[in-house]
Scaffold this motif. Structure first.
Motif, PDB file in Angstrom:
ATOM      1  N   ARG A   1       0.869  -1.173   0.000  1.00 19.15           N
ATOM      2  CA  ARG A   1       0.000   0.000   0.000  1.00 19.15           C
ATOM      3  C   ARG A   1       0.907   1.224   0.000  1.00 19.15           C
ATOM      4  NH1 ARG A   1      -5.324   0.639  -0.464  1.00 19.15           N
ATOM      5  NH2 ARG A   1      -6.499   0.102   1.338  1.00 19.15           N
ATOM      6  N   PRO A   2       0.413   2.366  -0.456  1.00 15.94           N
ATOM      7  CA  PRO A   2       1.215   3.580  -0.296  1.00 15.94           C
ATOM      8  C   PRO A   2       1.578   3.775   1.180  1.00 15.94           C
ATOM      9  CG  PRO A   2      -0.628   3.980  -1.767  1.00 15.94           C
ATOM     10  CD  PRO A   2      -0.836   2.603  -1.176  1.00 15.94           C
ATOM     11  N   GLY A   3       2.814   4.136   1.424  1.00 12.83           N
ATOM     12  CA  GLY A   3       3.287   4.308   2.792  1.00 12.83           C
ATOM     13  C   GLY A   3       3.996   3.094   3.358  1.00 12.83           C
ATOM     14  N   HIS A   4       4.062   2.015   2.599  1.00 10.95           N
ATOM     15  CA  HIS A   4       4.728   0.782   3.042  1.00 10.95           C
ATOM     16  C   HIS A   4       6.200   1.096   3.305  1.00 10.95           C
ATOM     17  CE1 HIS A   4       5.596  -3.746   1.990  1.00 10.95           C
ATOM     18  NE2 HIS A   4       6.246  -3.350   3.070  1.00 10.95           N
ATOM     19  N   THR A   5       6.582   0.938   4.559  1.00  6.44           N
ATOM     20  CA  THR A   5       7.919   1.306   5.021  1.00  6.44           C
ATOM     21  C   THR A   5       8.633   0.085   5.593  1.00  6.44           C
ATOM     22  OG1 THR A   5       7.078   3.510   5.580  1.00  6.44           O
ATOM     23  CG2 THR A   5       9.160   2.855   6.592  1.00  6.44           C
ATOM     24  N   LEU A   6       9.928   0.014   5.360  1.00 11.74           N
ATOM     25  CA  LEU A   6      10.757  -1.051   5.914  1.00 11.74           C
ATOM     26  C   LEU A   6      11.602  -0.489   7.044  1.00 11.74           C
ATOM     27  CD1 LEU A   6      11.977  -2.603   2.545  1.00 11.74           C
ATOM     28  CD2 LEU A   6      10.023  -3.298   3.941  1.00 11.74           C
ATOM     29  N   VAL A   7      11.560  -1.136   8.192  1.00 13.74           N
ATOM     30  CA  VAL A   7      12.368  -0.753   9.350  1.00 13.74           C
ATOM     31  C   VAL A   7      13.485  -1.785   9.445  1.00 13.74           C
ATOM     32  CG1 VAL A   7      12.385  -0.399  11.839  1.00 13.74           C
ATOM     33  CG2 VAL A   7      10.384   0.309  10.484  1.00 13.74           C
ATOM     34  N   VAL A   8      14.740  -1.303   9.390  1.00 12.02           N
ATOM     35  CA  VAL A   8      15.888  -2.184   9.212  1.00 12.02           C
ATOM     36  C   VAL A   8      16.990  -1.832  10.216  1.00 12.02           C
ATOM     37  CG1 VAL A   8      17.627  -2.938   7.527  1.00 12.02           C
ATOM     38  CG2 VAL A   8      15.352  -2.242   6.742  1.00 12.02           C
ATOM     39  N   PRO A   9      17.517  -2.821  10.933  1.00  7.25           N
ATOM     40  CA  PRO A   9      18.666  -2.517  11.790  1.00  7.25           C
ATOM     41  C   PRO A   9      19.910  -2.294  10.935  1.00  7.25           C
ATOM     42  CG  PRO A   9      18.282  -4.873  11.793  1.00  7.25           C
ATOM     43  CD  PRO A   9      17.163  -4.248  10.996  1.00  7.25           C
TER      44      PRO A   9
END
Length: 133
Positions: A34-42
């Protein structure tokens, strides 16, 4: 174990960052659910979430929660999805995205060719929402 995320975090590949600190970064997915799909990555290279140091995993979760609040605010979504799948890239990452139903969790439906302008706008929306929080 170097990955595409290692190269993004090192600045060798471009990304639309919405969060960066000493331990964790967050940037938009180039194949969004979806728009706004974000990946949080160390920043630390960890293949599987089960191998992550508990403190690092907790830090990633805390950042994902903050990003989730911003995504929910930016899209006025009833829920925010959080998925740790682990098959796409061998580097721990959390998928955070606005959701209106279970169909939004179907990775077979990702947008493989998103409009770059739409990605830029989504990143701006998240950054604005983060400032508002």
């Amino acid at each position: 174990m170097s990955s595409v995320f290692t190269k993004i975090l090192a600045g060798e590949l471009p990304a639309r960052f919405v969060w960066q600190d000493d331990d964790v970064a967050a940037f938009l997915s180039i194949a969004p659910l979806r728009p706004g799909h974000t990946l949080v990555v160390p920043r630390q290279e960890v293949d599987q979430w089960t191998a992550a140091d508990p403190a690092l995993f907790a830090r990633c979760t805390a950042v994902a929660q903050t990003i989730g609040r911003a995504v929910q605010l930016a899209w006025d979504a009833p829920r925010v999805g959080l998925v740790v799948a682990g098959f796409e890239v061998p580097h721990l990452h959390f998928h955070v995205f606005p959701t209106w139903g279970m169909e939004d969790f179907d990775f077979g439906r990702v947008d493989q060719n998103p409009d770059p302008a739409a990605l830029d706008e989504a990143a701006d929306r998240i950054r604005t929402a983060l400032k508002a929080l």
